[in-house]
Structure formats: structure tokens, C-alpha cells
Scaffold this motif. Structure first.
Motif, PDB file in Angstrom:
ATOM      1  N   ASP A 230     -31.192  50.391 -16.642  1.00  0.00           N
ATOM      2  CA  ASP A 230     -31.160  51.846 -16.694  1.00  0.00           C
ATOM      3  C   ASP A 230     -31.292  52.344 -15.262  1.00  0.00           C
ATOM      4  OD1 ASP A 230     -32.593  54.613 -16.822  1.00  0.00           O
ATOM      5  OD2 ASP A 230     -31.759  54.315 -18.818  1.00  0.00           O
ATOM      6  N   LEU A 231     -30.483  53.308 -14.862  1.00  0.00           N
ATOM      7  CA  LEU A 231     -30.407  53.694 -13.452  1.00  0.00           C
ATOM      8  C   LEU A 231     -31.388  54.779 -13.046  1.00  0.00           C
ATOM      9  CD1 LEU A 231     -26.540  53.628 -12.971  1.00  0.00           C
ATOM     10  CD2 LEU A 231     -28.201  51.780 -12.712  1.00  0.00           C
ATOM     11  N   GLY A 232     -32.103  55.371 -14.000  1.00  0.00           N
ATOM     12  CA  GLY A 232     -33.114  56.359 -13.655  1.00  0.00           C
ATOM     13  C   GLY A 232     -32.528  57.546 -12.919  1.00  0.00           C
ATOM     14  N   LEU A 233     -33.075  57.863 -11.745  1.00  0.00           N
ATOM     15  CA  LEU A 233     -32.599  58.992 -10.963  1.00  0.00           C
ATOM     16  C   LEU A 233     -31.140  58.831 -10.526  1.00  0.00           C
ATOM     17  CD1 LEU A 233     -35.618  59.824  -8.615  1.00  0.00           C
ATOM     18  CD2 LEU A 233     -34.711  61.223 -10.485  1.00  0.00           C
ATOM     19  N   MET A 234     -30.658  57.601 -10.484  1.00  0.00           N
ATOM     20  CA  MET A 234     -29.275  57.355 -10.064  1.00  0.00           C
ATOM     21  C   MET A 234     -28.282  57.538 -11.195  1.00  0.00           C
ATOM     22  SD  MET A 234     -29.506  56.657  -6.848  1.00  0.00           S
ATOM     23  CE  MET A 234     -27.898  55.967  -6.485  1.00  0.00           C
ATOM     24  N   ALA A 235     -28.733  57.973 -12.358  1.00  0.00           N
ATOM     25  CA  ALA A 235     -27.863  58.066 -13.535  1.00  0.00           C
ATOM     26  C   ALA A 235     -26.628  58.920 -13.287  1.00  0.00           C
ATOM     27  CB  ALA A 235     -28.647  58.614 -14.729  1.00  0.00           C
ATOM     28  N   ALA A 236     -26.795  60.041 -12.593  1.00  0.00           N
ATOM     29  CA  ALA A 236     -25.663  60.956 -12.362  1.00  0.00           C
ATOM     30  C   ALA A 236     -24.586  60.330 -11.491  1.00  0.00           C
ATOM     31  CB  ALA A 236     -26.164  62.252 -11.723  1.00  0.00           C
ATOM     32  N   ALA A 237     -24.910  59.205 -10.836  1.00  0.00           N
ATOM     33  CA  ALA A 237     -23.935  58.519  -9.983  1.00  0.00           C
ATOM     34  C   ALA A 237     -23.211  57.396 -10.709  1.00  0.00           C
ATOM     35  CB  ALA A 237     -24.627  57.952  -8.743  1.00  0.00           C
ATOM     36  N   GLY A 238     -23.749  56.941 -11.887  1.00  0.00           N
ATOM     37  CA  GLY A 238     -23.074  55.794 -12.491  1.00  0.00           C
ATOM     38  C   GLY A 238     -23.590  55.293 -13.816  1.00  0.00           C
ATOM     39  N   GLN A 239     -24.285  56.085 -14.586  1.00  0.00           N
ATOM     40  CA  GLN A 239     -24.966  55.595 -15.782  1.00  0.00           C
ATOM     41  C   GLN A 239     -24.077  55.449 -17.016  1.00  0.00           C
ATOM     42  OE1 GLN A 239     -28.289  54.762 -16.085  1.00  0.00           O
ATOM     43  NE2 GLN A 239     -28.147  54.332 -18.275  1.00  0.00           N
ATOM     44  N   LEU A 240     -23.013  56.204 -17.140  1.00  0.00           N
ATOM     45  CA  LEU A 240     -22.347  56.372 -18.430  1.00  0.00           C
ATOM     46  C   LEU A 240     -21.650  55.117 -18.955  1.00  0.00           C
ATOM     47  CD1 LEU A 240     -20.744  59.921 -18.053  1.00  0.00           C
ATOM     48  CD2 LEU A 240     -22.785  59.271 -19.378  1.00  0.00           C
TER      49      LEU A 240
END
Length: 472
Positions: A230-240
Motif C-alpha cells: 500500500d503506497l500511503g501518502l504516495m497513493a495519488a502517484a500510483g496506487q490504482l
């Protein structure tokens, strides 16, 4: 391990007769070649035209994995385009302006003078990656705060001077969305983009069926499972996670817009080059959340993505109204961006897009019709054409030169929409009797005859008029 075997391309669950059998076979062959040569455990792809899925296929070398257009893969940085859509929505609502410094909406980051447009286009000069361990393969708990994502030296270049891809930059944009909306990024995305567009198989966490992520040994036909962090704070850059069917639908939205999410004008704005091209690379640049390339005489836009165990590419062509999506579950190997571009070229070359039928205007304003035809800027002949809705098109009748479409305004003028004349004001200047004297376009005077002495040509016109060499 069970010996891998090849399986034929999975037929689309959305049968369509638009593509000829030879075209469908060529698409399946390109996919099969990419999966085999790229040594991907599985690969799936789809092509859409006119917003509709016209082909889908898959190849697998793993007995128990048989993907189709409904199987989820991680899509990596294609996530950034979704985040960019959220920021553009805030702009369109008047909540922010793309020229705003980040500090105005998300204070105390240490990089607050970078503008939102610079973050969207990767021209803010921020570092490409986070400090510490490779964020894609390490727990998000190592980066609980934005300061952990940015580090002590977040800036690598002066803002606005060059394109330097930045994953932390999109973390900032995701945090901006959360701060303005007062809700987690993924909830805002679901409510404002995914649900309205019907992207029910796209989300921050996998839902069955989904493809497992693998690393393929570079020198042996062996596999190693990749962790799905899970990317946490980095989700908006590559989580989907998403599917080829969902991404094909999303590509259709990027081509034509959807008033429930973003207008056609706003998605078109995302596709305008914003970042300067790198030295020696004039075929590619970046807009607002999308990459732009010129290949085989066509302009393509979209995004690629990669995370350990997964590769993804979305590519679209406005002039052909085509989009292609390619997903694979391996860390490296197949050139999915090239494959997506090849799928578009295959369809476009074999089955070119039919133009829209010509239709006469339902009504013609005589005042507009008076503007149609040839005009002269100095000695260059320019054609003005009347289009639907009171719009005008202006461009040279032969050779190269400046051309643009013009949008009508309430005050009787027009505004340029592209090229040199983008944003410039066009006015039809009339004589006291109401007839048109000339066109004024950003101080340029267009006349019905070259250097018409009856019009206010800048610098005046010699009163003796046109003459031969012996009369000079």
C-alpha cells in the motif's frame, strides 16, 4: 511449477463487427508477439473507437491465470492522470487557479512557491523519488508525513525551467485534493470521477479477479512474487488497480470529456503541451497529467505506469478517435507503451476513421456570411469560413501560415482557440453604413483587396497604387 503453455487471445465480451477479421488478427498477433518476446506471465489489451470497446484480447503463459478485460492489474503512474482530473475539477469550480502557488492551498510543505500547473506538468523542479528506501517496494509507514516524502532537499532544479518527472509532486497534489475537499484522496476520486464514469473495476485496492504481480528472472524462465505494498501518502502517484475495459472507458472520457466530471474544453487543455521538450527529444513532451508523443505521423497522448510486478500503458489519438490499453503482470520486459501505440497504428492504417458527413447549417446569419471568403493580410490571401454556432475558421488558402478556429463572444467579436492566434481578439470593423471595412486581429488588418486604400492599413498605402516596373 506447471509448464507454461500459450493460449489464444481471449475474445472480447463486447462483440463488435466494426473491425475486419484481418485487423482483429493483426491486433491479436501484436499482443501475442509482445507477451512472448517480453516474457510476460500474462498480458491483456483493448482498443476502443468512438468511446466503444471494439477489440479485447489476452495472452497467458500461466495455466491458472486467464485474464480478460475485467481482470484488475496495478496501473502505476496512470493514477497520476486521475489525480490531475481532480485538480482540474477544482480549477473549473473556481476553488483554485493553476497558476496558484501550492502554499496558498497546502501550506508548510517547504516547496510552496511551486505552482499547481508546474506540479501537474512535472516542471516544478522537485526530486523524482522520495528519500529513503525505494517507495514502491517498502511499507508506507516509513513515510507517514509529507516531510518524509519530500526530504531535506526536495528541489533539484529551478521551477519552470525543465521537465523533471516527480512522483513526490503528485503526492503533493493528492494531499492538496484532500485538504480542499476534506476527505481522503481515494474517496474523492471514487465520488467525483470513478462512479460518474462507470469505472466500477477501478480502485485503490484489488478486487477479484486480479492478476498477481511477478518478477521474471532476466536470464532464466523463472518467477519471483513481487510484494504489493500500500503506497500511503504516495497513493495519488500510483496506487490504482484497474482493467483494460475501465481504462478504455477512461480514455474515451479523456478524448471527449463528460460534463459530470470535466468539460471537453478542460480535457482538451490537459492535452496541450506544457513542459519543454528535453534537448534532442522533440517528439515527446508533457501536458497537465498526460504525456504527449508524436509517432508515425500521429499525435498520441496518455500515460504509462509501472510498479513492482506490473506494467501498464494507455494511449489515445484524437484525430483517429482511437485508444489502446495494455496491461502486464511483470516488473519489466514488454514495452507496453510501444505495444499500445502499435495497436492504434494497426487500426488507423487498416481501417481509417470515416469523416463525419458534411451537413449544411440549419440557419445562416447574413452578417456572418458577409465575412466568408478571401481576405488579405498585406499580400497574403487568407480564407475565412463560417462554421456552426457562429464560429469562424481562418487560415491560408495555400502553403503554410497561421490558422485558427475562433469562438464567438457575446460582444460580437471572436476569440482565437489555437496556434498563434490562441486568445487573440478578432473583430469585424464596419463602416457607418454597416458594411464591413476590414477585420482586426490583434492589430493585424485584413482587407478584401491587397493593401486596400479604403481601409486603415497600418503605415498607409501609396496613393499611386499598384504599378509596373517601368512606372515605378
Amino acid at each position: 511449477m506447471t509448464k507454461p503453455r500459450e493460449t489464444p487471445a481471449v475474445p472480447s465480451r463486447h462483440p463488435c463487427d466494426e473491425l475486419l477479421p484481418a485487423t482483429r488478427r493483426a491486433l491479436s498477433h501484436r499482443l501475442a508477439t509482445a507477451q512472448s518476446q517480453g516474457r510476460a506471465p500474462t498480458m491483456t489489451a483493448a482498443v476502443a473507437r468512438g468511446g466503444e470497446l471494439v477489440w479485447a484480447g489476452a495472452r497467458t503463459g500461466v495455466e491458472e491465470d486467464r485474464p480478460d478485460e475485467d481482470v484488475q492489474y496495478r496501473i502505476g503512474s496512470i493514477t497520476k492522470t486521475f489525480t490531475a482530473v481532480l485538480v482540474m475539477r477544482l480549477r473549473d469550480e473556481g476553488v483554485l487557479d493553476l497558476s496558484d502557488p501550492l502554499e496558498r492551498h497546502l501550506p508548510d510543505t517547504g516547496v510552496g512557491q511551486v505552482t499547481l500547473a508546474q506540479l501537474l506538468s512535472h516542471t516544478g523542479g522537485l526530486a523524482a523519488e522520495t528519500p529513503g528506501p525505494w517507495w514502491e517496494r517498502s511499507p508506507a509507514t516509513l513515510r507517514p508525513e509529507l516531510s518524509d516524502v519530500l526530504g531535506d532537499q526536495p528541489r533539484k532544479h529551478p521551477a519552470g525551467h525543465r521537465h523533471h518527472y516527480s512522483n513526490p509532486g503528485y503526492t503533493l497534489l493528492g494531499s492538496l485534493v484532500e485538504a480542499v475537499r476534506g476527505a481522503p484522496w481515494h474517496e474523492v476520486l471514487r465520488r467525483e470521477v470513478l462512479t460518474p464514469l462507470g469505472l466500477h473495476r477501478t480502485g485503490p485496492q484489488p478486487k477479484d479477479p486480479y492478476a498477481r504481480g511477478w518478477a521474471v528472472h532476466p536470464w532464466a524462465d523463472a518467477l519471483l512474487p513481487e510484494p504489493a505494498q500500500d503506497l500511503g501518502l504516495m497513493a495519488a502517484a500510483g496506487q490504482l488497480w484497474s482493467t483494460t475495459a475501465d481504462l478504455a472507458r477512461f480514455a474515451g472520457f479523456l478524448l471527449r470529456g463528460d460534463e459530470r466530471v470535466l468539460s471537453p474544453a478542460s480535457v482538451r487543455e490537459m492535452r496541450v503541451p506544457y513542459a519543454p521538450a528535453a534537448a534532442g527529444n522533440w517528439s515527446g513532451t508533457y501536458g497537465l497529467g498526460v504525456s504527449l508523443t508524436r509517432q508515425h505521423g500521429r499525435t498520441l497522448f496518455g500515460h504509462s505506469g509501472s510498479l513492482p510486478g506490473y506494467l501498464a500503458a494507455l494511449s489515445a489519438c484524437e484525430e483517429e478517435d482511437l485508444a489502446a490499453v495494455v496491461l502486464a503482470n511483470c516488473t519489466s520486459g514488454p514495452a507496453v507503451e510501444t505495444v499500445a501505440a502499435d495497436l492504434i497504428r494497426t487500426v488507423a492504417d487498416a481501417e481509417p476513421r470515416f469523416p463525419e458527413p458534411w451537413r449544411p447549417l440549419p440557419e445562416v446569419d447574413p452578417a456572418l456570411l458577409e465575412l466568408a471568403g478571401p481576405w488579405y493580410w498585406g499580400t497574403q490571401v487568407i480564407g475565412v469560413r463560417v462554421r456552426a454556432g457562429g464560429a469562424l475558421e481562418l487560415g491560408p488558402l495555400s502553403g503554410t501560415g497561421r490558422r485558427s478556429a475562433f469562438r464567438p463572444e457575446d460582444d460580437g467579436t471572436w476569440t482565437g482557440l489555437e496556434g498563434y492566434y490562441a486568445g487573440e481578439r478578432l473583430e469585424a470593423v464596419r463602416r457607418p453604413d454597416g458594411t464591413v471595412s476590414h477585420l482586426d486581429l490583434g492589430s493585424f488588418v485584413f482587407t478584401r483587396a491587397p493593401y486596400d486604400p479604403q481601409a486603415p492599413v497600418p503605415g498607409g498605402v501609396d496613393p499611386r497604387g499598384w504599378r509596373g516596373l517601368t512606372q515605378a
